[in-house]
Design an enzyme around this catalytic site. Structure first.
Site, PDB file in Angstrom:
ATOM      1  N   GLU A 115       0.779  -0.993   0.371  1.00  0.00           N
ATOM      2  CA  GLU A 115       0.030   0.266  -0.030  1.00  0.00           C
ATOM      3  C   GLU A 115       0.906   1.712  -0.049  1.00  0.00           C
ATOM      4  O   GLU A 115       0.335   1.902  -0.929  1.00  0.00           O
ATOM      5  CB  GLU A 115      -0.836  -0.222   1.134  1.00  0.00           C
ATOM      6  N   GLU A 136      -4.446  -9.556   1.854  1.00  0.00           N
ATOM      7  CA  GLU A 136      -5.063  -9.375   2.882  1.00  0.00           C
ATOM      8  C   GLU A 136      -6.540 -10.166   3.240  1.00  0.00           C
ATOM      9  O   GLU A 136      -6.806 -10.945   4.651  1.00  0.00           O
ATOM     10  CB  GLU A 136      -6.039  -7.299   4.175  1.00  0.00           C
TER      11      GLU A 136
END
Length: 713
Positions: A115, A136
């Site tokens: 990210e 995730e």
């Protein structure tokens, strides 16, 4: 700042170097977020001409602090939301400062680490040794550090979906082809130099989604090109998750909702969905099993300590049937030479052809070439003579489930193999201690239970016999990891752990058939509970013939030992099906009929209604689901009480990866903790009253339930 270093070079470029002290990898926790927020303020105040994100570790960034997420309670949503927003605010401040921002990726960048890369204007990576992604979802979470928002804006809704809802990860080459990495270089020096050069060539820079006239790649959600896909996507997702996995559905919602608003609003939507997942109960199941317990297995926590690691160079496999052929592939595909022996060379060659077919499929997909095929097949030697086993350091017996046959091949092989060689049986039910009686060195005899098909199933159950030495166990553990499989360690018993628990699943399905429950209801109940295959369909796969042979061998062994023979749950159904000539998929069908044409779908055998009339009163769907979930958890509790399985880690991983227990539960023992010991006992008592004593929980759990205490090792 303790988790990163800020350096401004002579050219005015800010180097933000991630370097968490006393750790092998960088981690995104509250301490890092505080440091990064202060660094963002310094970047804005320092009149820099560009920013480079770098790492002083061998990896770029590992991701978020999963210990923190595991400890979160339902009432801690607000501080989590504020923490997420503060981190994303700092990332956004640098991203929108008008200066070029580059990520210099020297190793794995996962989760929160990737990210950070997505918040850069340009991403440069080493051409080897780098993997990137947002996994995730595999832990019950979503990318809450801007991953959903930026991936949708970078790739578009449809293209971003596999990376977000499936957690797909890529090496640097594939990531470059997919547009996730902009440039590849060969070494670390080139990495920094390329980052500096790009900044010098782009004195002003902004993200494409922050430029005027930007349009979402592939179209907005309401566009004709996507409207149809968006309309059916929830149904497709629900078919995959069965409503049991909230993370993929939350990600899909965040993607579509976020694509219809501005960036900052989309980011807040993402944060709210992250809070919803992270403070829920199910994420603890996923984190506990697929992160903490899996990492313990990878780290060798279950391996006896003080035994030197061993690398196996040549392995013998006795029996070239489906299991033996699969084990040969498992060895050769990892670069281990093997001898595939059967009664004739022709039979062994048929087993070798299994590997040829698998590599041909890889070639067809562009994942291998003829040179790789030739190299792999050269590692598999076929034989019909035990003398060819002389230089093997491990023998794996994979012949039929016949005690005399296994004894025969054990004795013959041990006459020629080296004194240091291990001998392993791939039996799925026969106790290892009994099989080791045929061995002249029972301390080097162990069970290695592979699962079919071996090339797809990741688990190997290691069974320790009464005389198996710690050295043999440790070296067997090394071998399983050497071939890229996940080992669990259990003690000896009939059916060991996985086969014993799996047997309760198929037997419970047959018991329901005998009770007059509609077969379709049984299979649908299993589907809705999250099982990959219903108990009747999986009985067809393993064959009713095999289940009958296991039953007969069990009866014979218990009778010979003078032990009581328990009644087999579902025996009436098994007997009637075999008498009707319905033995399994491989022999034409059992509970199901199978189409002759390729691509056709199996259907339940119409004759079932004649053999087993359906009761007039419909069955309770919740009871069907709970019976299948609880019976396996209760059998695991019995295995635990008897010392067959000694850790919740091995029980949970084994149940999910070996026998298909639903992943959302975290495994058979984690399911007990998820329900709560008191509530689990109460529901099990209800099931016992309605359906039989087999649902009675062991006394050890009833004692815990008095205080609603969790299971612990």
């Amino acid at each position: 700042m303790s988790t990163l270093t800020y350096q401004k070079d002579a050219a005015g470029i800010a180097h933000i170097i991630f370097d968490r002290p006393d750790a092998v990898a960088n981690l995104m926790d509250q301490r890092f977020i505080d440091d990064f927020c202060r660094t963002a303020e310094q970047v804005l105040a320092d009149n820099v001409v560009g920013v480079i994100y770098r790492s002083a570790k061998k990896t770029f960034f590992a991701g978020g602090d999963l210990n923190m997420f595991f400890a979160l309670q339902p009432d801690q949503g607000e501080p989590l939301y504020e923490m997420l927003e503060s981190m994303k605010g700092a990332m956004r401040a640098i991203e929108t400062a008008g200066i070029p921002v580059v990520a210099a990726i020297n190793g794995a960048a996962m989760g929160g680490g990737f990210e950070l890369c997505l918040a850069s204007h340009y991403r440069i990576a080493l051409s080897r040794g780098v993997s990137v992604g947002l996994p995730e979802v595999t832990l019950g979470l979503l990318p809450g550090g801007g991953g959903v928002t930026r991936m949708v804006r970078l790739l578009g809704l449809q293209a971003a979906m596999p990376y977000l809802t499936e957690g797909k990860t890529l090496n640097s080459q594939r990531a470059h082809s997919a547009g996730l990495i902009d440039q590849l270089v060969d070494d670390s020096e080139q990495l920094v130099a390329a980052a500096v050069a790009w900044i010098e060539a782009h004195q002003a820079s902004t993200q494409r989604w922050d430029t005027k006239g930007y349009r979402l790649p592939g179209g907005a959600p309401q566009s004709p090109a996507l409207a149809g896909m968006i309309a059916v996507a929830p149904s497709v997702m629900r078919k995959q998750t069965r409503g049991r996995m909230p993370a993929p559905e939350a990600i899909l919602c965040a993607m579509v909702e976020g694509a219809q608003v501005d960036f900052d609003t989309a980011s807040r939507i993402e944060s709210r969905y992250m809070v919803q997942l992270a403070t829920g109960r199910q994420v603890k199941n996923m984190l506990n099993t697929f992160w903490f317990q899996m990492n313990d297995i990878k780290a060798g926590v279950g391996r006896p300590q003080g035994v030197a690691a061993r690398q196996f160079k040549r392995v013998a496999i006795l029996g070239a049937g489906m299991m033996g052929a699969g084990i040969a592939w498992a060895c050769a595909s990892r670069g281990i030479a093997c001898v595939l022996k059967d009664v004739t060379v022709e039979a062994a060659e048929k087993g070798k052809a299994y590997s040829a077919n698998l590599i041909d499929k890889q070639i067809a997909r562009g994942r291998a070439d003829e040179a790789k095929k030739a190299a792999l097949l050269s590692l598999i030697t076929t034989a019909d003579d035990y003398a060819d086993l002389a230089d093997c350091d491990l023998v794996i017996e994979a012949v039929f489930e016949s005690r005399p046959l296994k004894a025969e091949v054990t004795a013959a092989a041990e006459q020629v193999i080296d004194s240091r060689a291990l001998f392993a049986s791939n039996t799925s039910t026969l106790p290892i201690t009994g099989l080791a009686q045929a061995s002249v060195r029972p301390e080097q005899f162990i069970g290695l239970h592979f699962f079919s098909p071996v090339d797809k199933m990741p688990l190997v159950e290691i069974i320790v016999g009464d005389q198996t030495s710690d050295q043999t166990l440790a070296e067997a553990y090394d071998f399983v990891q050497q071939i890229g499989k996940t080992p669990i360690v259990v003690n000896d018993s009939r059916g060991f752990y996985t086969s014993r628990v799996f047997g309760t699943y198929t037997a419970e399905g047959m018991a329901m058939v005998a009770e007059g429950i509609a077969p379709a209801s049984i299979e649908n109940g299993a589907y809705l509970a999250g099982f990959p295959v219903g108990p009747l369909a999986v009985s067809d796969e393993v064959t009713l013939t095999l289940q009958d042979k296991v039953r007969q061998q069990t009866v014979a062994d218990l009778t010979a030992a003078g032990a009581p023979v328990p009644a087999l749950v579902g025996a009436e159904v098994l007997d009637k099906m075999l008498a009707a000539g319905r033995a399994g998929k491989s022999s034409g069908g059992a509970f199901y009929d199978y189409p002759s044409e390729k691509g056709g779908k199996k259907t339940l055998w119409p004759g079932l209604s004649q053999l087993f009339p359906v009761a007039a009163q419909p069955a309770c769907l919740q009871d069907i689901q709970d019976r299948l979930l609880y019976i396996q958890a209760i059998e695991t509790l019995r295995c635990r009480e008897e010392g067959v399985v000694t850790t919740t880690r091995d029980a949970n991983i084994g149940s999910i990866m070996g026998i298909g227990y639903p992943a959302w539960t975290g495994g058979t023992l984690q399911f007990v903790n998820y329900i709560g010991s008191a509530a689990f006992v109460a529901r099990a008592d209800q099931l016992a009253e309605r359906y039989g004593e087999r649902f009675t929980v062991p006394s050890s759990l009833r004692a815990l339930a008095a205080n609603d205490a969790p299971l612990q090792d």
